[in-house]
Design an enzyme around this catalytic site. Structure first.
Site, PDB file in Angstrom:
ATOM      1  N   LYS B  43      -1.537   2.690  -6.375  1.00  0.00           N
ATOM      2  CA  LYS B  43      -2.963   2.526  -6.074  1.00  0.00           C
ATOM      3  C   LYS B  43      -3.642   1.952  -7.314  1.00  0.00           C
ATOM      4  CE  LYS B  43      -7.132   3.566  -4.289  1.00  0.00           C
ATOM      5  NZ  LYS B  43      -7.610   2.841  -3.082  1.00  0.00           N
ATOM      6  N   ASN B  67     -11.185   0.233   5.978  1.00  0.00           N
ATOM      7  CA  ASN B  67     -11.303   1.285   4.977  1.00  0.00           C
ATOM      8  C   ASN B  67     -12.321   0.899   3.935  1.00  0.00           C
ATOM      9  OD1 ASN B  67     -10.179   0.966   2.013  1.00  0.00           O
ATOM     10  ND2 ASN B  67      -8.909  -0.352   3.302  1.00  0.00           N
ATOM     11  N   GLY B  70     -12.762   2.536  -1.760  1.00  0.00           N
ATOM     12  CA  GLY B  70     -13.221   2.263  -3.107  1.00  0.00           C
ATOM     13  C   GLY B  70     -12.038   2.492  -4.016  1.00  0.00           C
ATOM     14  N   CYS B 127     -11.728  -7.169  -6.764  1.00  0.00           N
ATOM     15  CA  CYS B 127     -12.791  -6.188  -6.977  1.00  0.00           C
ATOM     16  C   CYS B 127     -13.989  -6.867  -7.630  1.00  0.00           C
ATOM     17  CB  CYS B 127     -12.270  -5.054  -7.836  1.00  0.00           C
ATOM     18  SG  CYS B 127     -11.751  -5.637  -9.446  1.00  0.00           S
ATOM     19  N   ASN B 189      -5.518  -9.047  -0.270  1.00  0.00           N
ATOM     20  CA  ASN B 189      -6.290  -7.820  -0.100  1.00  0.00           C
ATOM     21  C   ASN B 189      -6.962  -7.831   1.287  1.00  0.00           C
ATOM     22  OD1 ASN B 189      -7.703  -5.385  -0.854  1.00  0.00           O
ATOM     23  ND2 ASN B 189      -7.487  -6.058  -2.973  1.00  0.00           N
ATOM     24  N   GLY B 214      -4.108  -4.181   8.674  1.00  0.00           N
ATOM     25  CA  GLY B 214      -3.333  -3.879   9.877  1.00  0.00           C
ATOM     26  C   GLY B 214      -3.119  -5.115  10.739  1.00  0.00           C
ATOM     27  N   GLY B 241      -1.052  -6.888   7.449  1.00  0.00           N
ATOM     28  CA  GLY B 241      -0.757  -6.698   8.867  1.00  0.00           C
ATOM     29  C   GLY B 241       0.698  -6.597   9.236  1.00  0.00           C
ATOM     30  N   THR B 263      -0.941  -0.728   5.740  1.00  0.00           N
ATOM     31  CA  THR B 263      -1.384   0.126   6.833  1.00  0.00           C
ATOM     32  C   THR B 263      -0.252   0.642   7.725  1.00  0.00           C
ATOM     33  OG1 THR B 263      -3.409  -1.160   6.786  1.00  0.00           O
ATOM     34  CG2 THR B 263      -3.065   0.208   8.714  1.00  0.00           C
TER      35      THR B 263
HETATM   36  C1  FMN Z   1      -6.559   2.778   2.652  1.00  0.00           C
HETATM   37  C2  FMN Z   1      -6.340   1.525   1.863  1.00  0.00           C
HETATM   38  C3  FMN Z   1      -6.541   1.530   0.490  1.00  0.00           C
HETATM   39  C4  FMN Z   1      -6.332   0.382  -0.257  1.00  0.00           C
HETATM   40  N1  FMN Z   1      -6.501   0.402  -1.612  1.00  0.00           N
HETATM   41  C5  FMN Z   1      -6.221  -0.703  -2.337  1.00  0.00           C
HETATM   42  C6  FMN Z   1      -6.277  -0.695  -3.748  1.00  0.00           C
HETATM   43  O1  FMN Z   1      -6.580   0.314  -4.367  1.00  0.00           O
HETATM   44  N2  FMN Z   1      -5.999  -1.837  -4.426  1.00  0.00           N
HETATM   45  C7  FMN Z   1      -5.627  -2.981  -3.783  1.00  0.00           C
HETATM   46  O2  FMN Z   1      -5.363  -3.992  -4.437  1.00  0.00           O
HETATM   47  N3  FMN Z   1      -5.544  -3.030  -2.442  1.00  0.00           N
HETATM   48  C8  FMN Z   1      -5.830  -1.915  -1.704  1.00  0.00           C
HETATM   49  N4  FMN Z   1      -5.720  -1.959  -0.339  1.00  0.00           N
HETATM   50  C9  FMN Z   1      -5.312  -3.204   0.324  1.00  0.00           C
HETATM   51  C10 FMN Z   1      -3.815  -3.188   0.623  1.00  0.00           C
HETATM   52  O3  FMN Z   1      -3.087  -3.134  -0.568  1.00  0.00           O
HETATM   53  C11 FMN Z   1      -3.414  -4.443   1.404  1.00  0.00           C
HETATM   54  O4  FMN Z   1      -3.721  -5.567   0.620  1.00  0.00           O
HETATM   55  C12 FMN Z   1      -4.140  -4.563   2.718  1.00  0.00           C
HETATM   56  O5  FMN Z   1      -4.263  -3.302   3.321  1.00  0.00           O
HETATM   57  C13 FMN Z   1      -3.449  -5.513   3.691  1.00  0.00           C
HETATM   58  O6  FMN Z   1      -2.173  -5.086   4.027  1.00  0.00           O
HETATM   59  P1  FMN Z   1      -1.866  -4.248   5.378  1.00  0.00           P
HETATM   60  O7  FMN Z   1      -2.510  -4.986   6.508  1.00  0.00           O
HETATM   61  O8  FMN Z   1      -0.378  -4.224   5.462  1.00  0.00           O
HETATM   62  O9  FMN Z   1      -2.460  -2.908   5.205  1.00  0.00           O
HETATM   63  C14 FMN Z   1      -5.936  -0.810   0.397  1.00  0.00           C
HETATM   64  C15 FMN Z   1      -5.757  -0.808   1.785  1.00  0.00           C
HETATM   65  C16 FMN Z   1      -5.953   0.332   2.521  1.00  0.00           C
HETATM   66  C17 FMN Z   1      -5.741   0.288   3.999  1.00  0.00           C
END
Ligand code: FMN
Ligand code: FAD
Ligand code: FAD
Ligand code: FMN
Ligand code: FES
Ligand code: FES
Lengths: 280, 314, 314, 280
Positions: B43, B67, B70, B127, B189, B214, B241, B263
């Site tokens: 994280k 989400n 933060g 960020c 991201n 997702g 996703g 996700t």
């Molecule tokens: C609950 C949650 C928390 C996340 N926290 C961070 C984070 O702290 N730093 C970051 O670079 N991306 C963060 N992300 C983004 C994920 O790393 C990823 O880039 C994004 O969810 C897309 O991938 P996915 O569709 O497989 O979830 C977060 C995503 C989710 C769902």
């Protein structure tokens, strides 16, 4: 028995590892107008659990119900001898509606057991449980355990109407002393419950209190418990994504060391110290 | 011999499956052996302690989620004390994700985190750049270049730049990151989105808006991963996703050298472990001997000339 | 008395339900009485005859679709001869969507199309600005302002500017359109995305990439509609992923004065007619007497100050 | 009977308006290893259709199958007397897999009838139909209609193997002369089919030819038809979204007036002039 020291040191892991299992449904019936009882066939490793822990359910996608995230659900009953896992739930939205469509022989993917359950410390002999509505689902297994440990338990069960009172038979069968209060009888107000509890304490000092959910009851118990210096625990809810501590979405605020700290309901909870909980 | 390893710059991963930042933690060790996956990504951590956004921090949308966690953070000290040692018991390389509100703070945090046990730094430049105008660094090529330059000077570790889908300048930002010294791009991201509870009329997220991730997000992130792979020479790590092995393969074909799973882990906690196996099975079934044979093999007949034009809607 | 009408500038619509450009045509008259909806919006038309993009022009993604139709067009002459007369048999106002490759061509087409029978012109500025750098006009505030200025001078009809989600400057573009004289904003067009067939390794769309529409897109378009409604004083028409009456209400609460239904019509051709009824039922059930009571009633506690910050990912 | 004048004047509408109906499934059984026959209870307004027209099916979402768009499917049979609508389909992907899960009593949402069907002009007395694989699904109702109109029909049915030959009984029962050709017998090559057709023409001049799908057969028929100046029609496929003419995604290229024009398969088609079709 696990303590709820509530430390957040990383990687300590659970005593019980987490399992993801496709369970076969034994039954899924309406309990009264608003609640349903889901009974699953469960392998033993799932049933090594504690009252207050929960499972994260992967609701089926079918027809118009297309839930995506898992849904957290307290363990209502776990019976290693019968290989059964019970959930008592209220149909509120897409996920629980989807679960309600399941019938005997269907499967449901469950993840757990999760979180930290209730404590019954050795010197906690006379226990009080105060529950409202579906909160009973969370507190019911505590009754079973307190009986196994030979503790005395009183349950104040609150509901809108007598019709909606749940689990009274369940408690009665376990030898729990049940006090039912309802809105329709005007017995469920904070003042009314306070005097009931004060009466109980006067009768036989209470060693620990348990509750869950309702903000009104939380406030009441915090006040009574503070007055009498009685320890207590509360099971809390929060929106969850992962259910196992990774996403940090399920935090709630707690009073600690004169300040406010965030804790994850899925991992440090769902059971917390009564006095630390912040009402909302 | 089946070779499912992949190379991200100087770093060799034993397979291309790793978690996305923020969707993974030590806690997952209670579910499966974390050493089966290609890398560990933490994280995002900030220098100071931070508490993150108000709740509710998550909500469901059709077939996906938003989400607004933060960046709650225990701060870099606690991170070095607790988290790095935890992962040092594993062979999989540890990738630490960091973030900061200005280029200088970013660089000094990066320096501070460049310690033994850390194999690469993922810089979450999606960020907000608080010192500047509050827009994320990765929204524009110029701010991307500036922050990556400083980061590059702050460490000898490989630097992975994590891009945002909220920009209209994906390829320009990718090139700026490469030029300023990024060793790899993580694409991407989450995408800014919103949901309102029609009963309460309140936003479903405590923070008003949040990031879409997702399955719904996949076609967008895949497009970005493809655009980036076409525009830069450094490896692209696809993210967005992914929830089936077919999704993994689609990203590899599009040009990603590895993928991050976010996700999907919330729905199926063991998914990464399963995908490592499924990938090997797929390669075998297809008569392929290595992941490299898939990476970037998309049959696009040189259509990528049209990339800029395509930034227009149909 | 229940009032489900809505006001878009000087134009009063008997209800806020209308089709999205490119997902509606005369053909739908074979399914239901087109006069039950609030307005008719045509497929984007160009001045010259055009044949559109190569096939396949459509593909399915998880719970949604991509399209790369392009803008096949019979040209403005055929359009004026055949299409405008067709719609003149209805009371619902006709909104004509137009597009062109430069600001000047845009303006002259707009002038040409400003004929009796046309109630407003929707300008699809999400299409590429070919004379310039090929990026869509609506990608940047400056190009948006320039084209809208010329368009404003070219007609007395209401001008609806259709925005693109591919930009990182949604609110700036919205303000530029307003300032240059747009009477309403349509938010938004489709989002650039991609899918690859892992068997053939070819892009699923003949045109390599295409636009995401449908349910997956909703949280993104809703966020944009909200941002725009907060940033401008002209009406916003929400568009993106609407497929249930709850979606319509969510957009209205977010600040949209009307909505356009696109992809959902492909799944349920009568959906617009159904939604007109469902909206009335909803208002009644909620004890509301007009659509206006819903528009923009989101309880966001002034959180919109954070809009710019939110452009960063979580 | 509709002509296929193929004009694209807007708003002319269909002779039959388009209906969206939730139909109950009468049966859904495997026909041979690769094909399934879906029989729906259908109201009369759906059954006022023409051979060559199609329906757009809203596949159910269930379990892992989550199709989104509708799926086009030719009418295999329409029986107003029995209130039945038949589809013959091959399970190829998510949508057809989802349809295959449906059982008697379930419902399926269908949209149609859509598109323009085959013509049988008054002077077309001796008809030839050439079909391969599931293409038979599209051409079968033509046999029924040609019998109703008292025309002579010969059907050349081609498949990979004899096992996969479909609908032979169906055709035989209708008094159609059936010539079966297969890859395994080496009788399905272009040359082999050409000599069969030339033989038929020599025997009794053919007035019109019908086919669908296969590029190889299209090329063959175009050539034979051109030589003998025989009119013909072909049913074509293309990816579809709306199915009713709105989205323009289903276009294919056609030769016309010395140039190439795009036509919508769902609206101007799926049946087109044989000689105008462009192979791919
Ligand atoms: C609950 C949650 C928390 C996340 N926290 C961070 C984070 O702290 N730093 C970051 O670079 N991306 C963060 N992300 C983004 C994920 O790393 C990823 O880039 C994004 O969810 C897309 O991938 P996915 O569709 O497989 O979830 C977060 C995503 C989710 C769902
Ligand atoms: C630890 C824990 C134990 C629980 N135990 C029980 C139980 O034993 N019986 C029971 O009936 N309910 C219980 N709940 C509440 C239950 O999780 C919600 O009722 C359920 O998630 C609602 O899902 P839905 O899709 O039907 O409703 P929706 O409102 O459509 O859900 C939308 C989203 O909000 C989340 N959500 C909605 N309500 C809650 C809630 N109260 N808490 C957390 N998330 C919520 C859902 O998980 C989902 O992600 C428990 C909640 C937690 C956190
Ligand atoms: C007018 C018409 C009539 C048809 N009649 C029949 C019939 O009677 N029997 C039969 O078995 N099949 C028929 N088809 C083909 C049938 O539509 C496809 O097999 C089906 O859509 C495949 O869907 P899927 O989800 O199973 O496959 P997938 O490959 O998963 O489908 C993915 C997408 O591609 C589209 N697609 C895939 N194959 C085709 C195709 N050949 N034509 C058009 N779109 C396609 C699907 O509709 C879907 O949108 C017909 C097609 C058309 C256009
Ligand atoms: C097949 C298709 C064709 C489209 N053609 C146009 C077009 O010509 N002009 C335009 O402005 N938008 C066009 N759009 C975009 C839609 O008008 C709409 O903005 C978008 O689809 C989002 O809405 P939805 O999710 O409800 O479909 C098209 C969309 C689709 C799916
Ligand atoms: S639900 Fe993910 S940390 Fe609690
Ligand atoms: S499928 Fe939409 S026009 Fe043919």
């Amino acid at each position: 028995m696990k303590s709820i020291a509530l430390d957040t040191a990383p990687g300590t892991g659970y005593a019980n590892p987490i399992h993801e299992v496709e369970c076969i449904i034994r039954s899924n019936d309406t309990v009264n107008g608003e609640y349903r009882l889901l009974v699953l066939n469960a392998p033993l490793e799932l049933l090594d659990c504690e009252p207050g822990q929960f499972f994260h359910l992967l609701c089926p996608v079918s027809g118009t119900f297309k839930p995506y995230l898992r849904r957290p659900m307290s363990i209502y009953g776990y019976y290693p001898d019968r290989g059964e896992l019970h959930f008592l739930y209220k149909v509120t939205g897409e996920g629980t509606s989807a679960i309600a469509t399941l019938t005997t022989g269907d499967t449901l993917n469950v993840l757990g057991p999760l979180g930290r359950g209730f404590d019954i410390l050795p010197n906690w002999q006379n226990l009080l449980l105060v529950a409202r509505g579906v909160g009973l689902a969370t507190l019911a297994p505590l009754a079973l355990k307190s009986r196994r440990l030979n503790r005395k338990l009183t349950a104040i069960c609150s509901a809108r109407s007598r019709k909606l009172l749940l689990s009274l038979d369940y408690f009665n069968d376990l030898g729990v002393r049940v006090i039912a209060v309802t809105d329709e009888d005007g017995t469920s107000s904070v003042e009314s419950m306070r005097s009931i509890i004060e009466g109980l304490i006067a009768e036989d000092p209470i060693d620990a209190m348990y509750t869950c959910g309702s903000n009104r009851i939380l406030k009441l118990l915090q006040s009574v418990a503070a007055t009498h210096r009685i320890p207590g625990q509360i099971a809390l809810e929060q929106q969850m994504a992962c259910g196992i501590g990774m996403c940090q979405c399920c935090v709630r605020a707690f009073h600690r060391d004169g300040g406010i700290v965030n804790e994850r309901v899925c991992k440090e909870g769902p059971v917390f110290h009564l006095q630390e909980a912040v009402g909302c | 011999m089946l070779d499912i390893s992949t190379q991200i710059g100087t770093l060799k991963l034993k397979n291309p499956i790793m978690p996305a930042s923020g969707t993974f933690s030590e806690d997952l060790a209670d579910v499966f052996d974390l050493d089966v996956i290609g890398a560990h990504v933490t994280k995002t951590v900030t220098r100071e302690k931070r508490s993150g956004n108000p709740t509710p921090r998550v909500c469901e949308v059709r077939g996906s989620m938003l989400n607004s966690i933060g960046i709650p953070s225990k701060g870099v000290e606690a991170f070095k004390k607790d988290v790095i040692p935890f992962y040092s018991r594993y062979n999989a390389p540890l990738i630490v994700s960091i973030s900061a509100g200005s280029a200088d703070e970013f660089a000094s945090l990066c320096e501070e985190i460049s310690v033994p046990g850390v194999a690469a730094v993922e810089v979450n430049i999606s960020c907000p750049n608080i010192k500047d105008d509050g827009k994320a660094f990765a929204m524009r090529p110029s701010t991307t270049h500036a922050v990556m330059r400083k980061l590059r000077d702050s460490t000898d570790l490989p630097l992975w730049a994590k891009l945002t889908p909220n920009t209209g300048e994906t390829t320009e930002v990718a090139k700026a990151a490469e030029e300023a010294g990024a060793d790899a791009l993580v694409v991407s991201n989450t995408l800014l989105a919103m949901a309102i509870d029609i009963k309460t009329r309140r936003p479903k997220l405590g923070n008003l808006m949040g990031g879409l991730s997702g399955p719904a997000f996949k076609p967008i992130a895949l497009r970005m991963a493809y655009q980036c792979a076409k525009s830069v020479d450094i490896p692209v790590i696809g993210c967005g996703g992914i929830s089936t092995i077919e999704d993994v393969i689609e990203y590899l074909i599009a040009g990603a050298a590895a993928v991050q799973i976010g996700t999907a882990t919330f729905i199926e906690p063991k998914i990464m472990a399963r995908m490592v196996v499924d990938l090997a099975v797929y390669l075998e079934t297809q008569g392929l001997s290595s992941v490299r044979q898939l990476v970037g093999c998309v049959d696009d007949k040189g259509a990528s000339d049209g990339l800029v034009f395509m930034e227009a809607a149909p």
